[in-house]
Design a protein around this motif. Structure first.
Motif, PDB file in Angstrom:
ATOM      1  N   MET A   1       1.093   1.431  12.767  1.00  0.00           N
ATOM      2  CA  MET A   1       0.695   0.732  11.545  1.00  0.00           C
ATOM      3  C   MET A   1       1.327   1.377  10.324  1.00  0.00           C
ATOM      4  O   MET A   1       1.127   2.565  10.076  1.00  0.00           O
ATOM      5  N   PRO A   2       2.086   0.632   9.533  1.00  0.00           N
ATOM      6  CA  PRO A   2       2.719   1.238   8.360  1.00  0.00           C
ATOM      7  C   PRO A   2       1.714   1.757   7.341  1.00  0.00           C
ATOM      8  O   PRO A   2       2.029   2.655   6.567  1.00  0.00           O
ATOM      9  N   PHE A   3       0.488   1.212   7.363  1.00  0.00           N
ATOM     10  CA  PHE A   3      -0.489   1.638   6.372  1.00  0.00           C
ATOM     11  C   PHE A   3      -0.999   3.049   6.633  1.00  0.00           C
ATOM     12  O   PHE A   3      -1.705   3.618   5.805  1.00  0.00           O
ATOM     13  N   ALA A   4      -0.629   3.634   7.771  1.00  0.00           N
ATOM     14  CA  ALA A   4      -0.947   5.034   8.010  1.00  0.00           C
ATOM     15  C   ALA A   4      -0.271   5.917   6.970  1.00  0.00           C
ATOM     16  O   ALA A   4      -0.755   7.017   6.679  1.00  0.00           O
ATOM     17  N   ARG A   5       0.834   5.430   6.380  1.00  0.00           N
ATOM     18  CA  ARG A   5       1.513   6.197   5.329  1.00  0.00           C
ATOM     19  C   ARG A   5       0.604   6.401   4.124  1.00  0.00           C
ATOM     20  O   ARG A   5       0.690   7.410   3.431  1.00  0.00           O
ATOM     21  N   LEU A   6      -0.261   5.428   3.868  1.00  0.00           N
ATOM     22  CA  LEU A   6      -1.154   5.532   2.726  1.00  0.00           C
ATOM     23  C   LEU A   6      -2.255   6.559   2.976  1.00  0.00           C
ATOM     24  O   LEU A   6      -2.810   7.127   2.029  1.00  0.00           O
ATOM     25  N   ALA A   7      -2.587   6.789   4.239  1.00  0.00           N
ATOM     26  CA  ALA A   7      -3.680   7.705   4.563  1.00  0.00           C
ATOM     27  C   ALA A   7      -3.357   9.133   4.144  1.00  0.00           C
ATOM     28  O   ALA A   7      -4.268   9.932   3.899  1.00  0.00           O
ATOM     29  N   THR A   8      -2.062   9.456   4.057  1.00  0.00           N
ATOM     30  CA  THR A   8      -1.685  10.813   3.688  1.00  0.00           C
ATOM     31  C   THR A   8      -1.528  10.978   2.174  1.00  0.00           C
ATOM     32  O   THR A   8      -1.353  12.091   1.690  1.00  0.00           O
ATOM     33  N   ALA A   9      -1.593   9.877   1.450  1.00  0.00           N
ATOM     34  CA  ALA A   9      -1.455   9.954  -0.005  1.00  0.00           C
ATOM     35  C   ALA A   9      -2.721  10.536  -0.623  1.00  0.00           C
ATOM     36  O   ALA A   9      -3.827  10.310  -0.136  1.00  0.00           O
ATOM     37  N   THR A  10      -2.552  11.293  -1.676  1.00  0.00           N
ATOM     38  CA  THR A  10      -3.697  11.957  -2.306  1.00  0.00           C
ATOM     39  C   THR A  10      -4.041  11.379  -3.678  1.00  0.00           C
ATOM     40  O   THR A  10      -5.067  11.730  -4.238  1.00  0.00           O
ATOM     41  N   THR A  11      -3.210  10.513  -4.220  1.00  0.00           N
ATOM     42  CA  THR A  11      -3.492   9.953  -5.538  1.00  0.00           C
ATOM     43  C   THR A  11      -4.596   8.903  -5.439  1.00  0.00           C
ATOM     44  O   THR A  11      -4.664   8.155  -4.457  1.00  0.00           O
ATOM     45  N   ASP A  90       7.872   6.562   1.683  1.00  0.00           N
ATOM     46  CA  ASP A  90       6.409   6.660   1.712  1.00  0.00           C
ATOM     47  C   ASP A  90       5.736   5.386   1.217  1.00  0.00           C
ATOM     48  O   ASP A  90       4.555   5.393   0.870  1.00  0.00           O
ATOM     49  N   ILE A  91       6.477   4.281   1.171  1.00  0.00           N
ATOM     50  CA  ILE A  91       5.909   3.027   0.692  1.00  0.00           C
ATOM     51  C   ILE A  91       5.776   2.039   1.842  1.00  0.00           C
ATOM     52  O   ILE A  91       6.373   2.212   2.902  1.00  0.00           O
ATOM     53  N   VAL A  92       4.963   1.013   1.603  1.00  0.00           N
ATOM     54  CA  VAL A  92       4.781  -0.070   2.562  1.00  0.00           C
ATOM     55  C   VAL A  92       5.175  -1.370   1.869  1.00  0.00           C
ATOM     56  O   VAL A  92       4.712  -1.648   0.754  1.00  0.00           O
ATOM     57  N   VAL A  93       6.026  -2.149   2.516  1.00  0.00           N
ATOM     58  CA  VAL A  93       6.517  -3.406   1.948  1.00  0.00           C
ATOM     59  C   VAL A  93       5.997  -4.570   2.785  1.00  0.00           C
ATOM     60  O   VAL A  93       6.198  -4.619   4.002  1.00  0.00           O
ATOM     61  N   GLY A  94       5.323  -5.491   2.126  1.00  0.00           N
ATOM     62  CA  GLY A  94       4.815  -6.681   2.802  1.00  0.00           C
ATOM     63  C   GLY A  94       5.365  -7.945   2.182  1.00  0.00           C
ATOM     64  O   GLY A  94       5.641  -7.992   0.980  1.00  0.00           O
ATOM     65  N   SER A  95       5.536  -8.972   2.985  1.00  0.00           N
ATOM     66  CA  SER A  95       5.888 -10.288   2.470  1.00  0.00           C
ATOM     67  C   SER A  95       5.162 -11.340   3.303  1.00  0.00           C
ATOM     68  O   SER A  95       4.414 -11.008   4.225  1.00  0.00           O
ATOM     69  N   LYS A  96       5.384 -12.600   2.958  1.00  0.00           N
ATOM     70  CA  LYS A  96       4.670 -13.689   3.621  1.00  0.00           C
ATOM     71  C   LYS A  96       5.613 -14.871   3.845  1.00  0.00           C
ATOM     72  O   LYS A  96       6.538 -15.088   3.068  1.00  0.00           O
ATOM     73  N   GLN A 167       8.728  -5.374  18.355  1.00  0.00           N
ATOM     74  CA  GLN A 167       9.942  -4.768  17.800  1.00  0.00           C
ATOM     75  C   GLN A 167       9.651  -3.901  16.582  1.00  0.00           C
ATOM     76  O   GLN A 167      10.572  -3.372  15.961  1.00  0.00           O
ATOM     77  N   GLY A 168       8.357  -3.769  16.226  1.00  0.00           N
ATOM     78  CA  GLY A 168       7.979  -2.846  15.164  1.00  0.00           C
ATOM     79  C   GLY A 168       7.480  -3.461  13.875  1.00  0.00           C
ATOM     80  O   GLY A 168       7.072  -2.732  12.960  1.00  0.00           O
ATOM     81  N   LEU A 169       7.515  -4.773  13.749  1.00  0.00           N
ATOM     82  CA  LEU A 169       7.033  -5.426  12.532  1.00  0.00           C
ATOM     83  C   LEU A 169       5.524  -5.654  12.637  1.00  0.00           C
ATOM     84  O   LEU A 169       5.047  -6.181  13.646  1.00  0.00           O
ATOM     85  N   THR A 170       4.777  -5.254  11.638  1.00  0.00           N
ATOM     86  CA  THR A 170       3.345  -5.531  11.636  1.00  0.00           C
ATOM     87  C   THR A 170       3.127  -6.996  11.262  1.00  0.00           C
ATOM     88  O   THR A 170       3.740  -7.500  10.317  1.00  0.00           O
TER      89      THR A 170
END
Length: 323
Positions: A1-11, A90-96, A167-170
């Motif tokens: 899950m790419p949002f795991a990157r946010l879990a390590t952020a401290t801001t 360290d960012i997550v990019v989403g589109s629709k 293939q890795g896309l959420t």
């Protein structure tokens, strides 16, 4: 899950994302848009504005950025920005996908976007998104699923989405309309080879429209990341348009109405990311103060009196003009 990157952020702002609906195209339904954007809404002017917002957001701790095929040139603007910053990991990019932008850079088009949740549209728009964002695209969502959407029952589409996930896309979905809860629960039941298909849900939730909350809590409990959109109800909870109770609480806090409106959402234990739809860097800075707003029980009780019935809320939203 790419949002795991946010879990390590401290801001404190890492759980606030930036949505590009308001700046990726010249027309949108947010109130106050004439003051926000002015008359010059050329492609290059909005490209520059988008890049300034992205720079400001990243500098202030925002790590999720949200675009869509139907948000005019939002993917293009975001892709340009990312291309100049290859080191951002360290960012997550989403589109629709699921809506096609049809306004041709006009604010008075008869139709600004056309909805189509068929496999053919997915394949066309996936190719368009890939051409712009490539491997920087982390999350691809079905845009505005409603209970009658064929995307909930199309097994061939589900297989293609599962292939992308392998293939890795959420893979996720967003919802809109008065039956959001029904759409969320229907989507949670979608499986491919016995495994849940969707890993994220993006829904409208704000002080006026809270009906999706129980279903969003269920989605969170099922392991999905919940993204909240339209936290300021397309401007109805911001600045001069806000109800008196929001203005009073904002004055007590010494902050903007927008910060109060977003703080209500950040309190929800199921809310993973809350989107700012800022159109100016000043709006963004004000939005980000939501991370430090501390609402007491009395204030929350007063805000709870603002809740509208979903049909009334969505009927009013449908009447908002494209500015």
């Amino acid at each position: 899950m790419p949002f795991a990157r946010l879990a390590t952020a401290t801001t404190p702002t890492c759980h606030i994302g930036l949505g590009l609906a308001a700046v990726g195209r010249p027309g949108y339904i947010n109130l106050g848009r004439d003051e926000d954007l002015g008359e010059d809404r050329s492609v290059e002017t909005l490209r520059t504005r988008t890049h300034e917002l992205l720079d400001a957001a990243y500098a202030q701790g925002v790590r999720y950025f949200d675009a869509a095929r139907s948000y005019g040139r939002s993917e293009e603007f975001l892709a340009d920005w990312l291309r100049d910053r290859p080191g951002l990991d360290d960012i997550v990019v989403g589109s629709k996908w699921g809506y096609t932008y049809t306004a041709d850079w006009s604010t008075d088009a008869e139709k600004h976007e056309v909805k189509d949740h068929t496999l053919a549209t997915y394949e066309r728009q996936r190719a368009e998104s890939d051409a712009l964002l490539g491997d920087r695209l982390d999350l691809y969502q079905i845009h505005s699923v409603t209970p009658d959407s064929p995307a909930l029952t199309d097994k061939e589409l589900h297989a293609k989405l599962a292939e992308a996930a392998a293939q890795g896309l959420t893979v996720g979905f967003s919802t809109s309309g008065p039956a959001q809860a029904d759409a969320i629960r229907a989507a949670l039941a979608v499986t491919v080879d016995g495994e849940p298909l969707f890993r994220t849900v993006q829904s409208t939730y704000n002080a006026l429209e809270t009906s999706a909350a129980p279903a969003l809590a269920e989605a969170h409990d099922a392991g999905l990341t919940v993204i909240v959109k339209e936290g300021m109800a397309n401007g109805r909870l911001a600045g001069p348009h806000a109800p008196d109770v929001v203005k009073e609480i904002a004055e007590q806090a010494g902050l903007g109405c927008d910060a109060v409106a977003l703080a209500v959402i950040l309190r929800q234990p199921w809310a993973g990311v809350v989107l700012s739809g800022a159109a100016t860097t000043n709006q963004l800075a004000s939005n980000l103060h939501a991370a430090v707003v501390d609402l007491d029980d009395d204030q929350l009780s007063r805000l709870a009196t603002l809740v509208e019935e979903p049909p009334a809320y969505w009927e009013r939203r449908a009447r908002l003009p494209w500015h």
